[in-house]
Design a protein around this motif. Sequence first.
Motif, PDB file in Angstrom:
ATOM      1  N   LYS A  78      -4.225   0.555  -2.082  1.00 12.89           N
ATOM      2  CA  LYS A  78      -4.794   0.214  -0.773  1.00 12.89           C
ATOM      3  C   LYS A  78      -5.317  -1.215  -0.864  1.00 12.89           C
ATOM      4  O   LYS A  78      -5.815  -1.619  -1.924  1.00 12.89           O
ATOM      5  CB  LYS A  78      -5.932   1.185  -0.408  1.00 12.89           C
ATOM      6  N   TYR A  79      -5.229  -1.976   0.194  1.00 13.53           N
ATOM      7  CA  TYR A  79      -5.570  -3.408   0.170  1.00 13.53           C
ATOM      8  C   TYR A  79      -4.689  -4.175  -0.820  1.00 13.53           C
ATOM      9  O   TYR A  79      -5.016  -5.295  -1.216  1.00 13.53           O
ATOM     10  CB  TYR A  79      -7.037  -3.639  -0.208  1.00 13.53           C
ATOM     11  N   GLY A  80      -3.593  -3.569  -1.272  1.00 14.13           N
ATOM     12  CA  GLY A  80      -2.716  -4.217  -2.242  1.00 14.13           C
ATOM     13  C   GLY A  80      -3.134  -4.033  -3.683  1.00 14.13           C
ATOM     14  O   GLY A  80      -2.508  -4.598  -4.589  1.00 14.13           O
ATOM     15  N   TYR A  81      -4.183  -3.225  -3.931  1.00 12.91           N
ATOM     16  CA  TYR A  81      -4.710  -3.011  -5.285  1.00 12.91           C
ATOM     17  C   TYR A  81      -4.903  -1.513  -5.537  1.00 12.91           C
ATOM     18  O   TYR A  81      -5.088  -0.733  -4.587  1.00 12.91           O
ATOM     19  CB  TYR A  81      -6.055  -3.711  -5.454  1.00 12.91           C
ATOM     20  N   PRO A  82      -4.922  -1.077  -6.805  1.00 12.52           N
ATOM     21  CA  PRO A  82      -5.200   0.335  -7.101  1.00 12.52           C
ATOM     22  C   PRO A  82      -6.624   0.708  -6.704  1.00 12.52           C
ATOM     23  O   PRO A  82      -7.571  -0.038  -6.982  1.00 12.52           O
ATOM     24  CB  PRO A  82      -5.020   0.423  -8.623  1.00 12.52           C
ATOM     25  N   HIS A 105      -9.837   7.813   7.395  1.00 10.75           N
ATOM     26  CA  HIS A 105      -9.351   8.387   6.131  1.00 10.75           C
ATOM     27  C   HIS A 105      -7.894   7.993   5.888  1.00 10.75           C
ATOM     28  O   HIS A 105      -7.205   7.476   6.766  1.00 10.75           O
ATOM     29  CB  HIS A 105      -9.524   9.903   6.146  1.00 10.75           C
ATOM     30  N   LYS A 106      -7.435   8.292   4.692  1.00 12.57           N
ATOM     31  CA  LYS A 106      -6.140   7.809   4.203  1.00 12.57           C
ATOM     32  C   LYS A 106      -5.089   8.924   4.198  1.00 12.57           C
ATOM     33  O   LYS A 106      -5.405  10.069   3.855  1.00 12.57           O
ATOM     34  CB  LYS A 106      -6.301   7.281   2.769  1.00 12.57           C
ATOM     35  N   VAL A 107      -3.854   8.543   4.524  1.00 11.13           N
ATOM     36  CA  VAL A 107      -2.705   9.438   4.421  1.00 11.13           C
ATOM     37  C   VAL A 107      -1.682   8.790   3.484  1.00 11.13           C
ATOM     38  O   VAL A 107      -1.354   7.603   3.635  1.00 11.13           O
ATOM     39  CB  VAL A 107      -2.068   9.707   5.797  1.00 11.13           C
ATOM     40  N   LEU A 108      -1.178   9.552   2.538  1.00 11.79           N
ATOM     41  CA  LEU A 108      -0.201   9.050   1.582  1.00 11.79           C
ATOM     42  C   LEU A 108       1.163   8.870   2.268  1.00 11.79           C
ATOM     43  O   LEU A 108       1.598   9.734   3.032  1.00 11.79           O
ATOM     44  CB  LEU A 108      -0.073  10.038   0.419  1.00 11.79           C
ATOM     45  N   ILE A 109       1.833   7.758   2.006  1.00 16.25           N
ATOM     46  CA  ILE A 109       3.138   7.514   2.632  1.00 16.25           C
ATOM     47  C   ILE A 109       4.263   7.464   1.594  1.00 16.25           C
ATOM     48  O   ILE A 109       5.416   7.171   1.937  1.00 16.25           O
ATOM     49  CB  ILE A 109       3.131   6.210   3.460  1.00 16.25           C
ATOM     50  N   ALA A 110       3.939   7.763   0.339  1.00 16.20           N
ATOM     51  CA  ALA A 110       4.963   7.846  -0.708  1.00 16.20           C
ATOM     52  C   ALA A 110       4.480   8.825  -1.769  1.00 16.20           C
ATOM     53  O   ALA A 110       3.301   8.800  -2.143  1.00 16.20           O
ATOM     54  CB  ALA A 110       5.219   6.475  -1.336  1.00 16.20           C
ATOM     55  N   ASP A 111       5.359   9.724  -2.213  1.00 21.75           N
ATOM     56  CA  ASP A 111       4.970  10.709  -3.225  1.00 21.75           C
ATOM     57  C   ASP A 111       4.369  10.024  -4.444  1.00 21.75           C
ATOM     58  O   ASP A 111       4.773   8.925  -4.839  1.00 21.75           O
ATOM     59  CB  ASP A 111       6.182  11.528  -3.678  1.00 21.75           C
ATOM     60  N   ASP A 139       0.817  -1.221   0.000  1.00 23.21           N
ATOM     61  CA  ASP A 139       0.000   0.000   0.000  1.00 23.21           C
ATOM     62  C   ASP A 139       0.847   1.265   0.000  1.00 23.21           C
ATOM     63  O   ASP A 139       1.915   1.328   0.629  1.00 23.21           O
ATOM     64  CB  ASP A 139      -0.924   0.016   1.216  1.00 23.21           C
ATOM     65  N   SER A 140       0.310   2.283  -0.669  1.00 22.22           N
ATOM     66  CA  SER A 140       0.941   3.611  -0.659  1.00 22.22           C
ATOM     67  C   SER A 140       0.205   4.572   0.256  1.00 22.22           C
ATOM     68  O   SER A 140       0.522   5.763   0.298  1.00 22.22           O
ATOM     69  CB  SER A 140       1.001   4.187  -2.078  1.00 22.22           C
TER      70      SER A 140
END
Length: 498
Positions: free
Chosen positions: A60-64, A45-51, A13-14
């Motif tokens: 997310k969940y290993g899928y786009p 909610h989601k936070v990005l961990i890679a640009d 996940d990203s």
Amino acid sequence: MKQQAFLKINPADSVVVCLRPMKQGETIDIDGQSITLLQDTPAGHKVLIADRKQGEDIIKYGYPIGHAREDLKAGQWVNENNLKTNLAGTLSYEYHPVDEKLSIENEGRTFRGYVRSNGEVGIRNEVWIVPTVGCVNGIAERLAAQLEKETGLEGIDAVHAWHHNFGCSQLSGDHENTRKVLRDIVLHPNAGAVLVLGLGCENNQPDQFMEMLGDYDRQRIRLLVTQKVEGDEVEEGMRLLRELYAIAREDKRQECPLSKLRVGLKCGGSDGFSGITANPLVGEFSDWLVAQGGTSILTEVPEMFGAETILMNRCESPELFRQTVSLINNFKEYFLSHGEPVGENPSPGNKAGGISTLEDKALGCTQKCGRAPVSGVLEYGDRLKTNGLNLLSAPGNDLVAATALASAGCQIVLFTTGRGTPFGTFIPTMKISTNSTLFRNKPNWIDFNAGELVEGTPMKDLVARFTEKIISVANGEPTRNEQNGYREISIFKNGVTL
């Protein structure tokens, strides 16, 4: 125990999901790096961990779950404003079967149900009035109220008239959908006795409808056509209902194997915790039930878009794979035929709860069916033929989909929710909250709290309690919607009304 602040669901996940509200300037230490939050971010909610560059996928969940609308920096809050779905029209698919065996023991457990003459088992023993057309709804409801008052429900669980607006002025597919769902309700094992109530001049002709029932129990299912009654149709209806009630009240519960239990899998008012807590919990139970020889049914076809290949590759045969492809693409064609995009599914409540795209929603939604192989595919209005995990064609709308699950033969609907909802369909509709706040705020709606999973309760322990709760409901414990009297049906409509 201090609650963890965030969760990375899959190593690929990203994004991470905030398990509590997080403030701008807080840091996330993950994968050997420290990331500073660039905005306040709500729980779920989601936070990005890679640009990510504009157009690059977010995982997310290993899928786009879509792609970045603009260049995004690690630490940004990812939501519907900066994330766009990848979904478009229909697709071609290839079958890559996944042969994953469930290593779950058959425990030989039972529940106490009502065995019907055709071998099906009900978990309730109720008297139902089923109108063939909406014109007689008022008479049906008057009859139900009078029978309940007269009997005090002694010896049965409930009396219901299933109010609907159809049965006339419909054409082709809509007309058949109405007939099939009403047939399924009449034949449902949760009913100990049924009065079919017709008008007489409707498109859904009562005599033809009764033929559609096949070889039914003529002692427990009766027909009254009100236009043919010379005199008071309520008096004649009560005469028939008294006879039906006298039969149903003699029914007794008996031990039945769990292979006779059929549960529907549904979600509504989903949030960012749905794919972390309640849906995986239901998926664990679904797998366990299938291992006991029982049945679960997943529906809401539009909420499979983006996760459909996972289900397709779990099909037990190429033919089931082809049926699942048709299930998906036919529903996409339905959207496109009305000029609607296939990816605009998440509701305002979904987005407020942390779900940004349909892929985000689908990858969480489909976890309700665990990892079991797909053993059956059903069209709308079909009745179950195969035990195990089945897929059913129906829309995402809560009332329509839950009615379709019950019509297929489920005795219970397991309904996960992050925002909360009070409704129920014509079978017990058990609500599972994704978070503890909802469970505390709406105890009159919610039957079970899956939010404990992010508060330290192990999945194994919660599944054990959840299983006991479901068996208790099968044994007669009322769900919240039953206690509240919130029960209704809704039939799918697509075409012209005359």
